[in-house]
Write a protein that holds these residues in place. Sequence first.
Motif, PDB file in Angstrom:
ATOM      1  N   ALA A 160      -8.165  40.038  42.673  1.00  0.00           N
ATOM      2  CA  ALA A 160      -6.895  39.461  43.133  1.00  0.00           C
ATOM      3  C   ALA A 160      -7.108  38.068  43.741  1.00  0.00           C
ATOM      4  O   ALA A 160      -6.325  37.133  43.477  1.00  0.00           O
ATOM      5  N   ARG A 161      -8.143  37.905  44.576  1.00  0.00           N
ATOM      6  CA  ARG A 161      -8.461  36.582  45.148  1.00  0.00           C
ATOM      7  C   ARG A 161      -8.794  35.590  44.052  1.00  0.00           C
ATOM      8  O   ARG A 161      -8.391  34.414  44.114  1.00  0.00           O
ATOM      9  N   PHE A 162      -9.509  36.071  43.021  1.00  0.00           N
ATOM     10  CA  PHE A 162      -9.849  35.185  41.893  1.00  0.00           C
ATOM     11  C   PHE A 162      -8.583  34.697  41.206  1.00  0.00           C
ATOM     12  O   PHE A 162      -8.444  33.494  40.889  1.00  0.00           O
ATOM     13  N   ASP A 163      -7.609  35.602  40.978  1.00  0.00           N
ATOM     14  CA  ASP A 163      -6.370  35.224  40.306  1.00  0.00           C
ATOM     15  C   ASP A 163      -5.584  34.212  41.138  1.00  0.00           C
ATOM     16  O   ASP A 163      -4.974  33.264  40.596  1.00  0.00           O
ATOM     17  N   ILE A 164      -5.577  34.397  42.476  1.00  0.00           N
ATOM     18  CA  ILE A 164      -4.870  33.452  43.349  1.00  0.00           C
ATOM     19  C   ILE A 164      -5.502  32.069  43.271  1.00  0.00           C
ATOM     20  O   ILE A 164      -4.809  31.039  43.152  1.00  0.00           O
ATOM     21  N   LEU A 165      -6.848  32.042  43.327  1.00  0.00           N
ATOM     22  CA  LEU A 165      -7.543  30.753  43.236  1.00  0.00           C
ATOM     23  C   LEU A 165      -7.318  30.102  41.883  1.00  0.00           C
ATOM     24  O   LEU A 165      -7.198  28.856  41.787  1.00  0.00           O
ATOM     25  N   ALA A 166      -7.228  30.930  40.848  1.00  0.00           N
ATOM     26  CA  ALA A 166      -6.985  30.370  39.514  1.00  0.00           C
ATOM     27  C   ALA A 166      -5.601  29.747  39.434  1.00  0.00           C
ATOM     28  O   ALA A 166      -5.407  28.678  38.819  1.00  0.00           O
ATOM     29  N   GLU A 167      -4.605  30.400  40.059  1.00  0.00           N
ATOM     30  CA  GLU A 167      -3.255  29.830  40.069  1.00  0.00           C
ATOM     31  C   GLU A 167      -3.223  28.517  40.834  1.00  0.00           C
ATOM     32  O   GLU A 167      -2.577  27.543  40.412  1.00  0.00           O
ATOM     33  N   ASP A 168      -3.921  28.479  41.988  1.00  0.00           N
ATOM     34  CA  ASP A 168      -3.967  27.244  42.776  1.00  0.00           C
ATOM     35  C   ASP A 168      -4.599  26.114  41.978  1.00  0.00           C
ATOM     36  O   ASP A 168      -4.122  24.966  42.002  1.00  0.00           O
ATOM     37  N   ALA A 169      -5.672  26.393  41.301  1.00  0.00           N
ATOM     38  CA  ALA A 169      -6.361  25.356  40.525  1.00  0.00           C
ATOM     39  C   ALA A 169      -5.476  24.854  39.400  1.00  0.00           C
ATOM     40  O   ALA A 169      -5.464  23.657  39.090  1.00  0.00           O
ATOM     41  N   ALA A 170      -4.709  25.710  38.787  1.00  0.00           N
ATOM     42  CA  ALA A 170      -3.840  25.316  37.687  1.00  0.00           C
ATOM     43  C   ALA A 170      -2.664  24.485  38.176  1.00  0.00           C
ATOM     44  O   ALA A 170      -2.159  23.606  37.470  1.00  0.00           O
ATOM     45  N   GLU A 171      -2.158  24.669  39.441  1.00  0.00           N
ATOM     46  CA  GLU A 171      -0.998  23.950  39.976  1.00  0.00           C
ATOM     47  C   GLU A 171      -1.375  22.620  40.605  1.00  0.00           C
ATOM     48  O   GLU A 171      -0.516  21.858  41.042  1.00  0.00           O
TER      49      GLU A 171
ATOM     50  N   THR B 166     -11.628  29.545  33.386  1.00  0.00           N
ATOM     51  CA  THR B 166     -10.856  29.656  34.625  1.00  0.00           C
ATOM     52  C   THR B 166     -11.780  29.603  35.844  1.00  0.00           C
ATOM     53  O   THR B 166     -11.458  28.957  36.856  1.00  0.00           O
ATOM     54  N   ALA B 167     -12.962  30.306  35.759  1.00  0.00           N
ATOM     55  CA  ALA B 167     -13.910  30.292  36.866  1.00  0.00           C
ATOM     56  C   ALA B 167     -14.412  28.878  37.127  1.00  0.00           C
ATOM     57  O   ALA B 167     -14.581  28.472  38.288  1.00  0.00           O
ATOM     58  N   LYS B 168     -14.644  28.108  36.077  1.00  0.00           N
ATOM     59  CA  LYS B 168     -15.113  26.724  36.256  1.00  0.00           C
ATOM     60  C   LYS B 168     -14.032  25.857  36.898  1.00  0.00           C
ATOM     61  O   LYS B 168     -14.336  24.898  37.612  1.00  0.00           O
ATOM     62  N   GLN B 169     -12.745  26.166  36.623  1.00  0.00           N
ATOM     63  CA  GLN B 169     -11.667  25.436  37.281  1.00  0.00           C
ATOM     64  C   GLN B 169     -11.665  25.689  38.782  1.00  0.00           C
ATOM     65  O   GLN B 169     -11.362  24.803  39.579  1.00  0.00           O
ATOM     66  N   ILE B 170     -11.997  26.950  39.147  1.00  0.00           N
ATOM     67  CA  ILE B 170     -12.053  27.292  40.568  1.00  0.00           C
ATOM     68  C   ILE B 170     -13.291  26.675  41.213  1.00  0.00           C
ATOM     69  O   ILE B 170     -13.206  26.041  42.272  1.00  0.00           O
TER      70      ILE B 170
END
Length: 372
Positions: A323-334, A282-286
Amino acid sequence: MILTDSVSVSAVRRTTDGYLVADARVARTGIQEYLGSEVGKPDVPIIRVYRPPEAVFAEDAMRSYAYRPMTNDHHGDVNAGNWKQLAVGQTGSEVLRDGDFVRVPLVLMDAAAIRDYEAGKRELSMGLEATVVFEDGVTPDGQTYNARIESMRMNHLALVDRARGGEQLRIGDQRAPGVQPQAQDDPKGGHDMADALRKLLVDGLTIETTEQGAQAIEKLNKQLSDAQVNIKTLTDGHAAAMATKDAELAKKDAEIDSLKSKQLSDADIDKRVQERADLISTAKQIADGDYTGKSEAEIRKAAVVAKLGDAAVKDKADAYIAARFDILAEDAAEDPVRQHMRQQDGKPTNPADNGQTAYEQRLADAWKGESK
């Protein structure tokens, strides 16, 4: 070794100067009892010491009775250094054997000592140096003993209230005023012991014993009391040591149980490995980067910083960063298009032309040169 004896006094008279003159038995053969502490054996209550005739009547011993200082009670060794303070009289030179006894003349010269004598203080006790041999044996008349004297040398003769034999002895056929008559004399110069007994309470029982027996019992009682105190001290110390050891063992058991509870099963390990792999993916996706050796919190923070910059996490708590990490992860996935373009960054724009574009460019450049 300084020992003491008890003897009788007879043939008493007063001089015109007020001195008291007498002829006295001052030593005898046979058994005499001593406290162990008196003869260097403090662990033994009573020592029966045998004085054989060959020691009592030895030539050197007989000579040593003459001209000995007399004292009022015993005061240890009497010598030239303390004679002036201690002496109240002296023995004479006519030392004789009287059956089993040694007899010497004596004179009391001190007024206070003479008054004590007249008040009933009439027993004599020899202070002597002796060589004592500790051995069990039997006297010729069948008495057992624990030690015997080999040699004797007299030091002084003391006037005492009560010496080793017990009650005071008679002076001829008369006794001091107020002194009760004696029922029977010991032919060896000893005492009727009926009035010399002491009453003691031992373990709830009243007993009667001699002064020496009482001293022995009191000493044994003290030793028993001391032993009981020592036993209690040792018992308390042992109990304290065992309590400390039990506490240490309990602590060790708790540590072992804690370590067991922290030990991971194979399934737990597989789960944690998968969770870490997913987090790194997930971190690499961000933001693509190297997340090796970082903790989970450090991985999230590194990804957010790579994506948004240091200002995004400055002075922020781990919960905020997560929390910021989770938001960025959602953005990267969408945003699959953005993800695809990011994957294409740095790759050739047309990797399938196999150099065709470069070939055509060279031809064009060559044609331009010819037209000039």
